[in-house]
Design a protein around this motif. Structure first.
Motif, short mmCIF file in Angstrom:
data_model
loop_
_atom_site.label_atom_id
_atom_site.label_comp_id
_atom_site.label_asym_id
_atom_site.label_seq_id
_atom_site.Cartn_x
_atom_site.Cartn_y
_atom_site.Cartn_z
N LYS A 236 134.44 48.45 117.74
CA LYS A 236 134.17 48.23 119.16
C LYS A 236 132.92 49.01 119.54
O LYS A 236 132.75 50.16 119.12
CB LYS A 236 135.36 48.71 120.00
N ARG A 237 132.07 48.39 120.32
CA ARG A 237 130.84 49.06 120.74
C ARG A 237 131.16 50.08 121.83
O ARG A 237 131.80 49.78 122.82
CB ARG A 237 129.82 48.05 121.25
N LEU A 238 130.68 51.32 121.61
CA LEU A 238 130.86 52.36 122.61
C LEU A 238 129.69 52.39 123.59
O LEU A 238 129.87 52.20 124.79
CB LEU A 238 130.98 53.73 121.93
N PHE A 239 128.48 52.65 123.07
CA PHE A 239 127.31 52.81 123.94
C PHE A 239 126.09 52.18 123.28
O PHE A 239 125.99 52.10 122.05
CB PHE A 239 127.03 54.29 124.20
N GLU A 341 129.65 56.33 134.23
CA GLU A 341 130.91 56.16 134.92
C GLU A 341 131.39 57.51 135.41
O GLU A 341 131.46 58.47 134.65
CB GLU A 341 131.97 55.54 134.00
N ILE A 370 133.30 60.40 127.16
CA ILE A 370 134.09 59.31 126.60
C ILE A 370 135.38 59.23 127.39
O ILE A 370 136.16 60.19 127.43
CB ILE A 370 134.39 59.55 125.11
N HIS A 373 139.86 54.75 128.09
CA HIS A 373 139.86 53.35 127.68
C HIS A 373 138.85 53.06 126.58
O HIS A 373 138.88 51.99 125.96
CB HIS A 373 139.60 52.44 128.89
N GLN A 374 137.93 54.02 126.32
CA GLN A 374 136.94 53.83 125.27
C GLN A 374 137.38 54.42 123.93
O GLN A 374 136.67 54.28 122.94
CB GLN A 374 135.61 54.51 125.69
N THR A 377 139.92 50.80 119.64
CA THR A 377 139.17 49.58 119.33
C THR A 377 139.78 48.35 119.99
O THR A 377 139.25 47.25 119.85
CB THR A 377 139.13 49.36 117.80
N GLU A 384 131.43 44.71 127.07
CA GLU A 384 132.49 45.09 127.99
C GLU A 384 131.90 45.89 129.15
O GLU A 384 131.09 46.76 128.97
CB GLU A 384 133.56 45.94 127.27
N ASP A 393 123.05 51.85 128.28
CA ASP A 393 123.90 52.85 128.92
C ASP A 393 123.07 54.09 129.20
O ASP A 393 122.32 54.56 128.34
CB ASP A 393 125.08 53.21 128.03
#
Length: 560
Positions: A236-239, A341, A370, A373-374, A377, A384, A393
């Motif tokens: 899953k892509r974080l940033f 965020e 972080i 919800h991040q 995966t 997202e 970001d």
């Protein structure tokens, strides 16, 4: 004593004589009689001995946890791991990195011989397993990290390829049976990678946008990627972060802030998100970072007029090709960057990494929170939470150290400063770096530098050859390697160098046992790992064991 039992020398005179002696002589004199012993333990006497012997500034107070000056002197003299007790020679090439398990029972080493070795940390260290990564097209191994419950080991390496190749890979090894569980691409390789949770790790990827402009993408990966369902995400892509002037994101690590009173302490430190805290300035005030960018519509309109003027010949650009590319990239990003965020109670972990904005050499520390919800995966893989205009970001905080960062830990970081007043005119030609290595310590709660006095070692390589040194910090000490063939240990409270640990070549990595700060390991280009213990623990381990009672000895022999 005279014939009547009256002391010939008053205590005050004995005290003055003891002041002129060294610590060992004072202790020896204290064995003469009870009166001399009482004087030899005088608090004011040991206060003078402490400041004189360790050359601590007189305005530095005694450690808050110390019970007396004598005990504090003894702590620094007797509990520093400076006695070499074992040399490990199983590696056949330069040893680049060491890491302990959280329990302290095991540690791992990485080397230019392309192996990851796992060791048992008993009184005498022994080799448990050696994993050869050459069958996977690795050139060498460079970094390792145990997950929180010590069941998995993350190992990072560099692919075989041309000299300018930046591709690498992360492998996950089970510590139950030493099986290789998964492999994840990692670019550039000096992202290293790190654990976010017990079963998920962070890797990087790099996408070129222009000649000196790129985009770093940080990915969250499941350590177990042999899932049965195609509907279960393993990545899953974080940033996604923009890089200017040939800079990239490197040396990613995670700081757990849940142990502090305020879980959102970093963002409550003051200043708008994205503010730059300038540690290279003489002023104690933060260097004001760029304010909130113009609205996307205004940014696009200004960029359109700027480019149209250049294309139509109405405007003449005074910028070089690289400077023009950076200017256009900045204007584009202002309208296409997702703001940080804000979370008042949810941020438990911070992503920390080295980066830059002026040149390819890392001179800034970037920080990104972080959110819960991040940390999994699960959920959508791409795009997202982004609108059509949110492509990048934004960072939450940036610390600029005005020097080439060559090492970083959660308490201090290593840097080699740029000359005062340096101006970066070309991102591919950063300023020359100093031979002195500074250890800068900053507070994550206030984002302010708290110490800049840890300087005792030197470095000699230029910018384009400068490498990474892995340092470590324990409850009372900070340790670092250096190019002068020594490891160094400092006291965290007094900012003094306590020990130099000799090798035959560059010392690349140092690590304290997490359960016993009186044990330190050092790794060097001389292909060895050395174990160092404090004089106190060496005496304990070498003390003769009491001989068994004759009857017990006879009884044990009869049972055989």
């Amino acid at each position: 004593m005279d014939e009547g039992g009256t002391p010939l020398l008053p205590d005050s005179l004995i005290y003055q004589i003891f002041l002129s002696l060294g610590p060992a002589d004072v202790l020896a004199a204290g064995l003469v009689c009870r009166r001399w012993q009482a004087v030899s333990r005088d608090e004011f006497l040991w206060r003078e001995q402490f400041y004189r012997y360790y050359q601590v500034a007189r305005d530095v107070p005694r450690h808050p946890a110390a019970t007396s000056w004598y005990e504090e002197f003894r702590r620094l003299y007797d509990t520093v791991p400076c006695v070499e007790v074992q040399t490990l020679k199983e590696h056949t090439d330069q040893v680049l990195h060491l890491s302990f398990s959280h329990s302290g029972y095991q540690f791992a080493s990485c080397s230019k011989d392309c192996t990851v070795k796992i060791w048992s940390n008993d009184l005498t260290i022994s080799l448990l397993h050696s994993a050869d990564m050459r069958p996977y097209n690795w050139s060498y191994t460079q970094f390792s990290q145990f997950n929180q419950d010590d069941s998995l080991l993350l190992a990072s390496g560099v692919f075989l390829g041309p000299h300018n190749s930046s591709s690498g890979e992360i492998a996950v090894i089970s510590l139950d049976n030493f099986a290789l569980l998964s492999r994840v691409r990692n670019k550039p390789y000096d992202v290293f990678g790190c654990w976010l949770t017990e079963t998920s790790l962070i890797s990087g990827n790099l996408h070129r946008i222009g000649d000196i402009t790129s985009c770093s993408v940080l990915w969250l990966n499941n350590a177990f990627q042999d899932v049965e369902s195609e509907n279960v995400n393993v990545v899953k892509r974080l940033f996604k972060i923009q890089n200017l002037n040939a800079s990239t994101i490197r040396t990613v690590m995670v700081a757990d802030c849940s142990r502090f009173d305020s879980p959102d302490l970093l963002l409550d430190a003051g200043g708008p998100p994205g503010r730059v805290f300038d540690l290279g300035s003489d002023s104690e005030d933060e260097a004001a970072g760029p304010g909130p960018g113009p609205a996307p519509a205004r940014t696009k309109e200004g960029l359109r007029r700027f480019l149209d003027g250049l294309l139509d010949g109405r405007a003449q650009s005074q910028l070089s090709e690289h400077a023009l590319e950076t200017r256009v990239a900045e204007l584009l990003a202002q309208g296409r960057t997702k703001p940080p965020e804000h979370s008042m109670a949810d941020a438990r972990k911070l992503l920390i990494f080295t980066t830059g904005c002026l040149t390819y050499s890392p001179h800034q520390i970037g920080i990104k929170q972080i959110l819960p919800h991040q940390m999994t995966t699960a959920g959508p893989v791409l795009g997202e939470g982004r609108g059509s205009d949110a492509f990048f970001d934004a960072l939450d905080h940036v610390i600029d150290v005005h020097g080439h960062i060559i090492g970083m830990g959660l308490s201090p970081d290593n840097s080699r400063a740029w000359p005062s007043g340096s101006v970066v005119a070309d991102p591919m030609q950063p300023p020359p770096i100093a031979e002195e290595i500074d250890l800068l310590v900053f507070d994550l709660k206030t984002m302010r530098e708290v110490k800049r006095a840890l300087r005792a070692h030197r470095a000699y390589t230029p910018n384009d050859e400068c490498f990474f040194i892995f340092l470590d910090v324990s409850r009372d000490f900070v340790a670092s390697g250096a190019e002068d063939r020594h490891g160094y240990i400092w006291d965290r409270h007094y900012n003094i160098c306590l020990a130099k640990l000799r090798h035959q070549d560059v010392v690349n990595s140092v690590v304290f046992s997490p359960q016993e700060q009186e044990l330190l390991l050092t790794a060097s280009d001389d292909a060895t790992i050395k174990a160092w213990r404090s004089p106190r623990t060496v005496r304990i381990h070498q003390a003769p064991r009491p001989r068994p009672h004759p009857f017990l000895s006879w009884f044990a022999s009869q049972r055989r």
